[in-house]
Motif scaffolding. Structure first.
Motif, PDB file in Angstrom:
ATOM      1  N   ARG A  53      26.836 146.126 -50.048  1.00 42.84           N
ATOM      2  CA  ARG A  53      26.542 145.101 -49.044  1.00 42.84           C
ATOM      3  C   ARG A  53      25.144 145.303 -48.476  1.00 42.84           C
ATOM      4  O   ARG A  53      24.720 146.426 -48.234  1.00 42.84           O
ATOM      5  N   SER A  54      24.457 144.190 -48.285  1.00 43.67           N
ATOM      6  CA  SER A  54      23.114 144.221 -47.717  1.00 43.67           C
ATOM      7  C   SER A  54      23.006 143.128 -46.660  1.00 43.67           C
ATOM      8  O   SER A  54      23.500 142.004 -46.864  1.00 43.67           O
ATOM      9  N   GLY A 121      13.751 144.037 -41.192  1.00 39.27           N
ATOM     10  CA  GLY A 121      14.305 145.071 -42.058  1.00 39.27           C
ATOM     11  C   GLY A 121      15.631 144.669 -42.650  1.00 39.27           C
ATOM     12  O   GLY A 121      16.036 143.499 -42.588  1.00 39.27           O
ATOM     13  N   VAL A 122      16.327 145.656 -43.195  1.00 37.88           N
ATOM     14  CA  VAL A 122      17.613 145.411 -43.847  1.00 37.88           C
ATOM     15  C   VAL A 122      18.483 146.655 -43.697  1.00 37.88           C
ATOM     16  O   VAL A 122      17.971 147.775 -43.588  1.00 37.88           O
ATOM     17  N   ILE A 123      19.796 146.456 -43.635  1.00 40.88           N
ATOM     18  CA  ILE A 123      20.725 147.581 -43.711  1.00 40.88           C
ATOM     19  C   ILE A 123      21.554 147.425 -44.978  1.00 40.88           C
ATOM     20  O   ILE A 123      21.868 146.310 -45.396  1.00 40.88           O
ATOM     21  N   GLU A 124      21.885 148.559 -45.584  1.00 37.70           N
ATOM     22  CA  GLU A 124      22.679 148.562 -46.807  1.00 37.70           C
ATOM     23  C   GLU A 124      23.842 149.531 -46.638  1.00 37.70           C
ATOM     24  O   GLU A 124      23.685 150.597 -46.044  1.00 37.70           O
ATOM     25  N   THR A 125      24.999 149.160 -47.166  1.00 43.55           N
ATOM     26  CA  THR A 125      26.180 150.004 -47.053  1.00 43.55           C
ATOM     27  C   THR A 125      26.874 150.117 -48.405  1.00 43.55           C
ATOM     28  O   THR A 125      26.711 149.275 -49.282  1.00 43.55           O
ATOM     29  N   VAL A 152      22.165 149.876 -37.785  1.00 42.91           N
ATOM     30  CA  VAL A 152      22.825 150.913 -38.587  1.00 42.91           C
ATOM     31  C   VAL A 152      23.930 151.577 -37.777  1.00 42.91           C
ATOM     32  O   VAL A 152      25.050 151.784 -38.269  1.00 42.91           O
ATOM     33  N   LYS A 153      23.649 151.887 -36.514  1.00 42.08           N
ATOM     34  CA  LYS A 153      24.651 152.535 -35.671  1.00 42.08           C
ATOM     35  C   LYS A 153      25.817 151.596 -35.358  1.00 42.08           C
ATOM     36  O   LYS A 153      26.903 152.056 -34.991  1.00 42.08           O
ATOM     37  N   GLY A 154      25.595 150.309 -35.527  1.00 41.38           N
ATOM     38  CA  GLY A 154      26.685 149.360 -35.363  1.00 41.38           C
ATOM     39  C   GLY A 154      27.756 149.511 -36.431  1.00 41.38           C
ATOM     40  O   GLY A 154      28.859 148.976 -36.301  1.00 41.38           O
ATOM     41  N   LEU A 155      27.439 150.252 -37.480  1.00 36.15           N
ATOM     42  CA  LEU A 155      28.404 150.503 -38.555  1.00 36.15           C
ATOM     43  C   LEU A 155      29.371 151.636 -38.207  1.00 36.15           C
ATOM     44  O   LEU A 155      30.349 151.859 -38.933  1.00 36.15           O
TER      45      LEU A 155
END
Length: 288
Positions: A53-54, A121-125, A152-155
């Motif tokens: 996921r991105s 930016g982007v976050i990836e999981t 990111v910390k929201g994850l």
């Protein structure tokens, strides 16, 4: 439990410690590793996650309606980051400087300012060898790391054991990454530069009210002043990793320490147990 890993000085081995700790505990805990060094994330080099996921990260930036704007200059005055400049005939906006606080649009007397998303930016999981993995990437040319770190910390899943790898230094991105965590593991090396930056990092975590302990990496390359400082300040050295060319060799090839040298796994398990004792003791003390 949420454990953050910081360093002060760059290059001390934060990534080595973060990845080794995560891999050592994955068989007994649901581990979540979050790389919050969004300007230069590198945990993925060692974890080799399967990214599934991105998601783009944006902040709201001002858009000026010149038909309504009277060039009164209030928006420029209220902006603490100089992201708006009001000229005689034009209003210039600088999205790269904007912090997305919304003060300009809120205080504009003519309601001439709306907000539009600006991607930074982007976050990836994904998953990495049984570990839930996530990291952020700040776009090239952008300066606003904290919003990406917050995303990111929201994850964070508080049912997991969460390990947060932060950026070096003691500036806003580091504070954003480590605040709200249960324990901060400070990775340092026994050199003058390492000690100087460790002292700054210790002061930062103390201001945030976070308990901390030390991982002394590359032991043997410098002097004993770092250990003297830790004794004086009553900061526990929880793990010592010696200078070893074998460790450097594995690291240079993207091989995690506990995979290249499995005998270190028990050291990181013991490190986690020591952290747990400190956190529990502190929690019991606060409840009294």
């Amino acid at each position: 439990m949420i454990i953050s890993i910081a360093s002060g000085k760059g290059g001390t081995g934060k990534t080595l410690v973060a990845t080794s700790l995560a891999l050592s505990l994955k068989d007994t805990h649901n581990v979540q590793l979050l790389d919050c060094d969004v300007e230069e994330p590198n945990d993925h080099i060692f974890m080799k996650p399967d990214i599934t996921r991105s998601e783009a990260v944006s902040i709201p930036v001002p858009k000026i309606d010149e038909k309504k704007c009277t060039h009164c200059g209030k928006c420029a005055k209220v902006c603490a980051y100089n992201a708006i400049a009001v000229l005689k005939e034009y209003v210039l906006t600088f999205p790269e400087l904007c912090h997305g606080c919304g003060a300009c649009s809120y205080l504009c007397p003519e309601k001439a300012i709306s907000e539009v998303p600006h991607e930074i930016g982007v976050i990836e999981t994904g998953q990495a060898n049984g570990i839930t993995f996530g990291h952020g990437k700040l776009s090239i040319g952008q300066a606003m790391a904290p919003p990406v770190i917050r995303k990111v910390k929201g994850l964070i899943d508080k049912d997991n054991l969460v390990i947060i790898d932060s950026s070096p230094g003691t500036s806003c991105p580091v504070v954003e990454a480590i605040k709200g965590t249960d324990f901060c593991l400070l990775v340092t090396e026994p050199t003058p530069f390492g000690l100087n930056d460790l002292m700054l990092a210790v002061e930062t975590v103390r201001q945030l009210g976070i308990p901390c302990g030390i991982v002394l990496n590359r032991a043997g390359i410098g002097d004993d002043k770092t250990e003297e400082y830790c004794r004086k300040e009553n900061i526990p050295i929880l793990l010592t990793i010696p200078l070893d060319t074998k460790i450097a060799s594995f690291y240079s090839r993207g091989v995690p320490l506990v995979e290249g040298m499995p005998e270190y796994k028990k050291n990181f398990v013991e490190l986690f147990e020591k952290i747990g004792e400190i956190v529990n003791e502190r929690s019991t003390h606060h409840q009294r």
